[in-house]
Write a protein that holds these residues in place. Structure first.
Motif, short mmCIF file in Angstrom:
data_model
loop_
_atom_site.label_atom_id
_atom_site.label_comp_id
_atom_site.label_asym_id
_atom_site.label_seq_id
_atom_site.Cartn_x
_atom_site.Cartn_y
_atom_site.Cartn_z
N VAL A 23 32.47 48.63 43.49
CA VAL A 23 31.21 47.88 43.41
C VAL A 23 30.32 48.24 44.61
O VAL A 23 29.12 48.49 44.46
N ALA A 24 30.91 48.31 45.80
CA ALA A 24 30.14 48.65 47.01
C ALA A 24 29.55 50.06 46.92
O ALA A 24 28.45 50.30 47.42
N VAL B 240 28.96 47.84 38.31
CA VAL B 240 28.08 46.70 38.55
C VAL B 240 28.97 45.49 38.89
O VAL B 240 30.13 45.44 38.49
N PRO B 241 28.45 44.52 39.62
CA PRO B 241 29.24 43.34 39.94
C PRO B 241 29.65 42.59 38.67
O PRO B 241 28.91 42.54 37.69
N LEU B 242 30.82 42.01 38.72
CA LEU B 242 31.37 41.29 37.57
C LEU B 242 30.44 40.16 37.12
O LEU B 242 30.28 39.93 35.92
N VAL C 94 40.22 39.51 33.78
CA VAL C 94 39.31 40.65 33.94
C VAL C 94 40.04 41.73 34.71
O VAL C 94 40.71 41.46 35.70
N ARG C 95 39.93 42.95 34.21
CA ARG C 95 40.48 44.11 34.92
C ARG C 95 39.39 45.17 34.99
O ARG C 95 38.56 45.27 34.10
N LEU C 96 39.42 45.94 36.05
CA LEU C 96 38.53 47.09 36.19
C LEU C 96 39.43 48.31 36.13
O LEU C 96 40.30 48.49 36.99
N ALA D 285 29.72 51.07 34.76
CA ALA D 285 28.60 51.74 35.43
C ALA D 285 27.26 51.08 35.10
O ALA D 285 26.38 50.99 35.95
N ASN D 286 27.12 50.58 33.85
CA ASN D 286 25.82 50.03 33.45
C ASN D 286 25.90 48.63 32.84
O ASN D 286 24.88 48.06 32.49
#
Length: 106
Positions: free
Chosen positions: A41-42, A47-49, A68-70, A98-99
């Motif tokens: 995210v940084a 994008v932030p959750l 939630v998983r990334l 990403a978007n």
């Protein structure tokens, strides 16, 4: 009703539904740790959750987010969300990190 909701949340967290089992097998071993998520995210690779959830709500996806998983997908990242709808239905959504665009949902 509260007991049913608690049971559904427990089922979601344990990954006992076929949809979630299929979803988790697709991303097994490819999901980021909390530190890696913050770094992504940084670095603006995700994008932030909070933005993802806000976008889903705006598109009519209601329910309690229970997981939630990334996760990595090729060169990109996806958010894999599990929601518990008010009617007790478990919903799995995949969002392009990403978007913030919804890729699929069941």
């Amino acid at each position: 009703m509260v007991a049913l909701r608690a049971l559904m949340i427990a089922v979601c967290l344990l990954g006992a539904t076929p949809t979630m089992a299929a979803e988790s097998s697709a991303f097994r071993g490819a999901c980021l740790t909390k530190a890696e998520q913050r770094a992504a995210v940084a670095a603006h690779r995700a994008v932030p959750l909070a933005e993802v959830i806000k976008g889903l709500r705006a598109k009519g996806h209601r329910g309690e987010v229970v997981r939630v998983r990334l996760c990595r997908r090729g060169e990109g990242l996806d958010y894999v969300l599990t929601l518990l709808a008010r009617n007790g239905k478990v919903i799995s959504l995949t969002v392009d990190a990403a978007n913030g665009e919804l890729m699929n949902g069941r």
